[in-house]
Design a protein around this motif. Structure first.
Motif, mmCIF file in Angstrom:
data_model
loop_
_atom_site.group_PDB
_atom_site.id
_atom_site.type_symbol
_atom_site.label_atom_id
_atom_site.label_comp_id
_atom_site.label_asym_id
_atom_site.label_seq_id
_atom_site.Cartn_x
_atom_site.Cartn_y
_atom_site.Cartn_z
ATOM 1 N N ARG A 6 35.912 78.381 59.163
ATOM 2 C CA ARG A 6 36.027 78.290 57.705
ATOM 3 C C ARG A 6 34.952 77.372 57.154
ATOM 4 N N HIS A 7 34.505 77.708 55.962
ATOM 5 C CA HIS A 7 33.502 76.920 55.239
ATOM 6 C C HIS A 7 34.062 76.562 53.874
ATOM 7 N N SER A 8 34.028 75.284 53.553
ATOM 8 C CA SER A 8 34.460 74.803 52.249
ATOM 9 C C SER A 8 33.283 74.100 51.596
ATOM 10 N N GLY A 9 32.559 74.816 50.748
ATOM 11 C CA GLY A 9 31.342 74.294 50.159
ATOM 12 C C GLY A 9 31.497 73.907 48.703
ATOM 13 N N LYS A 10 30.377 73.532 48.109
ATOM 14 C CA LYS A 10 30.389 73.152 46.707
ATOM 15 C C LYS A 10 30.577 74.358 45.794
ATOM 16 N N LEU A 11 30.189 75.521 46.271
ATOM 17 C CA LEU A 11 30.332 76.738 45.473
ATOM 18 C C LEU A 11 31.231 77.764 46.141
ATOM 19 N N ILE A 12 31.073 77.946 47.460
ATOM 20 C CA ILE A 12 31.747 79.039 48.166
ATOM 21 C C ILE A 12 32.730 78.490 49.187
ATOM 22 N N ASN A 13 33.908 79.078 49.227
ATOM 23 C CA ASN A 13 34.866 78.889 50.319
ATOM 24 C C ASN A 13 34.979 80.205 51.079
ATOM 25 N N PHE A 14 34.880 80.131 52.406
ATOM 26 C CA PHE A 14 34.923 81.341 53.218
ATOM 27 C C PHE A 14 35.678 81.046 54.499
ATOM 28 N N SER A 15 36.476 82.005 54.944
ATOM 29 C CA SER A 15 37.165 81.847 56.225
ATOM 30 C C SER A 15 37.293 83.203 56.890
ATOM 31 N N ILE A 16 37.275 83.183 58.220
ATOM 32 C CA ILE A 16 37.450 84.395 59.004
ATOM 33 C C ILE A 16 38.143 84.013 60.299
ATOM 34 N N ARG A 38 46.562 93.126 67.148
ATOM 35 C CA ARG A 38 45.257 92.481 67.165
ATOM 36 C C ARG A 38 44.529 92.813 65.879
ATOM 37 N N GLY A 39 43.687 91.884 65.440
ATOM 38 C CA GLY A 39 42.962 92.175 64.220
ATOM 39 C C GLY A 39 42.075 91.041 63.772
ATOM 40 N N VAL A 40 41.504 91.237 62.595
ATOM 41 C CA VAL A 40 40.608 90.270 61.982
ATOM 42 C C VAL A 40 40.980 90.159 60.506
ATOM 43 N N GLN A 41 40.999 88.943 59.987
ATOM 44 C CA GLN A 41 41.219 88.734 58.563
ATOM 45 C C GLN A 41 40.154 87.792 58.023
ATOM 46 N N ALA A 42 39.853 87.955 56.741
ATOM 47 C CA ALA A 42 38.830 87.126 56.115
ATOM 48 C C ALA A 42 39.115 87.010 54.630
ATOM 49 N N GLU A 43 38.624 85.942 54.034
ATOM 50 C CA GLU A 43 38.704 85.774 52.585
ATOM 51 C C GLU A 43 37.524 84.936 52.113
ATOM 52 N N LEU A 44 37.131 85.174 50.873
ATOM 53 C CA LEU A 44 36.007 84.473 50.263
ATOM 54 C C LEU A 44 36.339 84.197 48.812
ATOM 55 N N GLY A 45 36.104 82.976 48.375
ATOM 56 C CA GLY A 45 36.343 82.603 46.987
ATOM 57 C C GLY A 45 35.262 81.669 46.479
ATOM 58 N N LEU A 46 34.885 81.825 45.233
ATOM 59 C CA LEU A 46 33.883 80.971 44.607
ATOM 60 C C LEU A 46 34.546 80.016 43.633
ATOM 61 N N ARG A 47 34.028 78.805 43.590
ATOM 62 C CA ARG A 47 34.444 77.881 42.548
ATOM 63 C C ARG A 47 33.928 78.398 41.203
ATOM 64 N N PRO A 48 34.499 77.902 40.098
ATOM 65 C CA PRO A 48 34.044 78.400 38.793
ATOM 66 C C PRO A 48 32.527 78.309 38.634
ATOM 67 N N TRP A 49 31.923 79.438 38.355
ATOM 68 C CA TRP A 49 30.488 79.547 38.129
ATOM 69 C C TRP A 49 30.287 80.282 36.816
ATOM 70 N N HIS A 50 29.775 79.552 35.818
ATOM 71 C CA HIS A 50 29.721 80.086 34.453
ATOM 72 C C HIS A 50 31.100 80.586 34.024
ATOM 73 N N HIS A 51 32.124 79.849 34.421
ATOM 74 C CA HIS A 51 33.529 80.101 34.078
ATOM 75 C C HIS A 51 34.154 81.236 34.878
ATOM 76 N N PHE A 52 33.435 81.905 35.755
ATOM 77 C CA PHE A 52 33.967 83.004 36.557
ATOM 78 C C PHE A 52 34.250 82.524 37.981
ATOM 79 N N SER A 53 35.348 83.035 38.549
ATOM 80 C CA SER A 53 35.718 82.713 39.935
ATOM 81 C C SER A 53 36.163 83.992 40.635
#
Length: 820
Positions: A595-605, A642-657
């Protein structure tokens, strides 16, 4: 008891840490309610000192004190509804640090959903979660799967206590809390916390917490109206800090009602929530949570595939009554009544020693009611034939009745843990005890020629000449649970590497009796002991990047009282339902993730593997000739998922997430399923169908969701989400299924600026099922095969006809709300 080589490996992993010094264990930050902003101490009932030795954030245990990470009703920088507009993905991807697959939702998402929803409906967009509704309001109960495991295989915790039915495992989340008071929900898709008071969570864990009381006096008011004559009124009053006592709290009341979107009838619900917090000294707190719910809902008929093709959404109960019509809607409904008390306590005994104690009490009761025609003379009480019932309103030898199931269940329990800190190690020891009493006496009440049940639905049931109450089952059930756990966590390499191992032993003792004449067996006893080791490791590559692996075990004792007792009916001389398998379900799972928790993007797999033995597929079935549904556990042997799961989310960028999640699941059956069959001589025998290697029922291969949130943090806000659910098999032979479906929802809102004496008034429009897609949302029951088959040993197997849930249609709701 069963121990595989992988179980032994997990046990050995735990023992590696036993020589270290020990310390407190907790997963203290599995979900941060407002990622990207410093945590405001006012949002927590426990303001921990920065220099105090703390439990690791990446522990195998889970949160020792769940209140410490909740959101307050109000705090600086937050809107009156609790939103902060800081969580990535519009509230769908808060920061996670636990060494396992884990997702969550915060107030940034919850507050923008329809106020009529429940805990399960709030997590429908998360990876691996399949939420199948029957009502667009989200009031019709819980039908949810994660990685192919249904709600009875998922542990539900509210404020650290398991408030689901401890025997049937139904969560009844619509009873637990109003969404206006819901602070956050965390979903662990693969495994439960080691210290969680659960023994059914083979499919993961869902943890919900209530908002914390505000430090300021005030309140919150909202009103909703919309299609299907829906309306909800909600009022919360906050005490604020009460002098210098360290006590603050709130209490709320709500009323909700609506008409069914298909067929006659509807719902009425009255609900009370309350939460009070007392804080003192060095990290000491007592929290008292109270909930009361009273609701009545007309049920829906569940169509078979043929009935869906012929009638579609018109397959409903009848609006008008005529003599002998057991399908009249006023004879078919259910009540859900509950009283919940949870008192989490946290004490600092010494600088490196803490104690957590959570006593709780849960009282749930019905009745459930279904129409049925029974013989006015010559029917059966158990296996005994009765004479003339001497009841009025009989027609052609049949008496129309309401079968009343006034189930009544009470649970008292306490969960404790002692946590010791020494250096880089943590040690936690815990004990959980629970005692449950369950009573279930079915009765019958006659219906007059106008369709009204005589004597108020079971208050004066039909009795036989000897004074016995006519009943299909008279169940008395007692359950005791004892669980012990021990866990150790070690942090190395400047706290970058965290190693956790633990061991849990769960003992479940059950005893049930059926006092209906002819019940065989009259008394059934079940005792279960399972060793449950866990291991987890995580490495913080950078402050924003983490990798983890884990190995977990869990088990589920047999579900429902029907697994232990026969069910009888006046229309049959013998039992219409036999006891099910009394073997416990056991799972071993492994995960690896990043998982990555960044200033703009959060991502996990993450990738996962799970093996189950004695997999109990939960079906439901109508008692023959009735409208009464009962749980029907089916032991299908082993399963591999068995399987794979993932999700991705952005912090508010120009008010959009934006937010995206997806899962690929390959779930197969490991064994051939035993079935009832008929041999060449016409005798009933047991045969097997060739199901090994076939896809598991209710386990779609692909699920995905897309979301987009907009919030200028001032006036305008809204979000859009779309969910794709792949096709699902409803038979073990994979010869009948429901097709894939897509549903989408939208929210539009406006906050009014500068309204005197009000805090953050807003108007909100929620549109559910935007495209008015009419679809079957999930199998309501399962069958071995939908076509006549020949078993492995050459015997004839009859076709079955699964029933299906019908997803809710288009709906629109407008709500007005404000703080004050």
């Amino acid at each position: 008891m069963r121990i595989s080589s992988r179980t032994l490996l997990l046990c050995c992993s735990m023992m590696v840490f036993s020589h270290h010094a020990m310390s407190e264990t907790a997963d203290a930050q599995t979900t941060h309610p407002s990622s990207g902003t410093p945590k405001d101490k006012s949002s927590s009932p426990v303001a921990r000192k920065p220099k105090r030795a703390r439990a690791t954030e990446s522990s195998v245990l889970g949160p020792a004190n769940p209140q410490a990470e909740e959101i307050s009703v109000s705090a600086a920088g937050r809107h009156s509804d609790g939103t902060t507009n800081t969580t990535p993905g519009g509230g769908l991807m808060p920061r996670q640090t636990a060494p396992r697959s884990q997702s969550g939702v915060t107030r940034d998402f919850i507050a923008k959903q329809a106020p009529s929803g429940n805990i399960s409906s709030m997590i429908a967009n998360l990876p691996g979660v399949v939420y199948a509704n029957q009502s667009p309001l989200g009031t019709a109960g819980d039908t949810i799967t994660m990685r192919g495991m249904n709600q009875s295989q998922i542990g539900y915790l509210f404020e650290g206590a398991p408030l689901a039915d401890p025997i049937n495992y139904e969560p009844y989340t619509s009873m637990l809390i109003d969404t206006e008071n819901l602070g956050s929900v965390t979903v662990s898709q693969g495994s439960p916390d080691l210290n969680a008071p659960l023994f059914n969570a083979v499919g993961g864990q869902i943890t919900a917490t209530a908002l914390n009381p505000s430090h300021k006096y005030g309140g919150y008011l909202s009103a909703m109206g919309g299609t299907h004559s829906a309306n909800k009124e909600f009022l919360r009053l906050d005490t604020g800090d009460i002098g210098q006592t360290g006590i603050r709290g709130y209490a709320s009341f709500s009323h909700l009602s609506n008409n069914n979107w298909r067929g006659p009838g509807g719902l009425k619900r009255f609900h009370v929530d309350s939460k009070f917090v007392k804080e003192w000294g060095d990290d000491n707190s007592i929290t008292a949570v109270f909930g009361f719910n009273r609701q009545e809902q007309t049920t829906w008929r569940e169509p078979t595939a043929a009935q869906w093709k012929q009638y579609g959404t018109s397959f409903n109960y009848d609006r008008h009554y005529y003599p002998g019509n057991a399908n009249y809607y006023k004879l078919n409904f259910g009540n859900l009544n509950s009283l919940d008390v949870v008192v989490p306590m946290h004490f600092t005994l010494a600088h490196n020693l803490t104690l957590n104690v959570t006593p709780y009490y849960v009282h749930q009761n019905g009745p459930s009611v279904g129409g049925e025609n029974i013989p006015a003379e010559g029917g059966y009480y158990g296996t005994q034939q009765y004479g003339n019932l001497n009841q009025p309103y009989a027609t052609n030898g049949q008496l129309t009745t309401v079968g009343v199931d006034p189930w009544n269940q009470k649970t008292g329990a306490v969960n404790t843990s002692l946590n010791w800190t020494a250096g880089n190690n943590t040690l936690s020891f815990g004990y959980w005890y629970s005692y449950t009493m369950h009573e279930e006496l079915s009765t019958f009440s006659p219906v007059d020629f106008s369709g009204k049940a005589a004597n108020s639905y079971g208050r004066y049931p039909i009795t036989l000449p000897n004074g016995s109450i006519l009943s299909g089952y008279n169940l008395n059930f007692v359950q005791q649970v004892n669980a012990l756990y021990l866990a150790d966590t070690l942090k190395l390499l400047d706290d970058k590497l965290t190693l956790s191992a633990g061991f849990r032993a769960v003992m479940v003792a059950r005893q049930g009796t059926n006092d209906v004449p002819g019940a065989d067996p009259y008394k059934v006893v079940g005792n279960y002991f399972e060793p449950l080791p866990q291991f987890a490791a995580s490495y913080q590559i950078t402050p924003h990047d983490q990798i983890y692996i884990n190995g977990t075990t869990s088990f589920r004792a047999p579900e429902s009282v029907e697994a232990y007792s026969q069910i009888f009916d006046p229309n049959s001389s013998h039992a219409v339902e036999q006891p099910g398998s009394l073997k416990s379900e056991y799972s071993i799972g492994e995960e690896i993730g990043y998982r990555h928790s960044g200033k703009l993007i959060n991502f996990s797999i993450s990738a996962f593997n799970m093996n189950l033995t004695n997999h109990q597929v939960t079906s439901s079935a109508y008692i023959p000739n009735t409208n009464m549904l009962i749980s029907e556990p089916i032991n299908v042997g082993g399963e591999t998922s068995r399987g794979v799961q993932a999700e991705l989310g952005l912090r508010p960028w120009h008010h959009f997430s934006p937010y995206v999640s997806a899962q690929y699941l390959h779930a197969t059956m490991d064994n051939n399923v035993p079935v009832s069959a008929t041999n060449a001589a016409g005798q009933s025998v047991i045969d097997y169908l060739p199901t090994a290697g076939r896809a598991m029922v209710a386990a779609p291969k692909v699920t995905a969701s897309v979301g987009l949130s907009y919030d200028d943090n001032k006036q305008f806000f809204g979000n859009f989400d779309l969910r794709y659910i792949g096709s699902q098999w409803s038979t073990f032979m994979n010869d009948q299924r429901i097709p894939y479906y897509i549903v989408s929802d939208i929210t539009l809102g406006y906050r009014f600026p500068h309204v005197p004496h009000l805090k953050g008034p807003k108007i909100q429009l929620n549109i559910i099922n935007l495209g008015n897609n009419l679809y079957r949302s999930a199998p309501g029951s399962f069958a071995s095969t939908a076509r006549a088959q020949t078993g492995i040993y050459g015997n004839s197997v009859k076709a079955g006809a699964p029933v299906y849930l019908t997803g809710g249609n288009f709906a629109a709701f407008v709500s007005l709300s404000t703080g004050f």
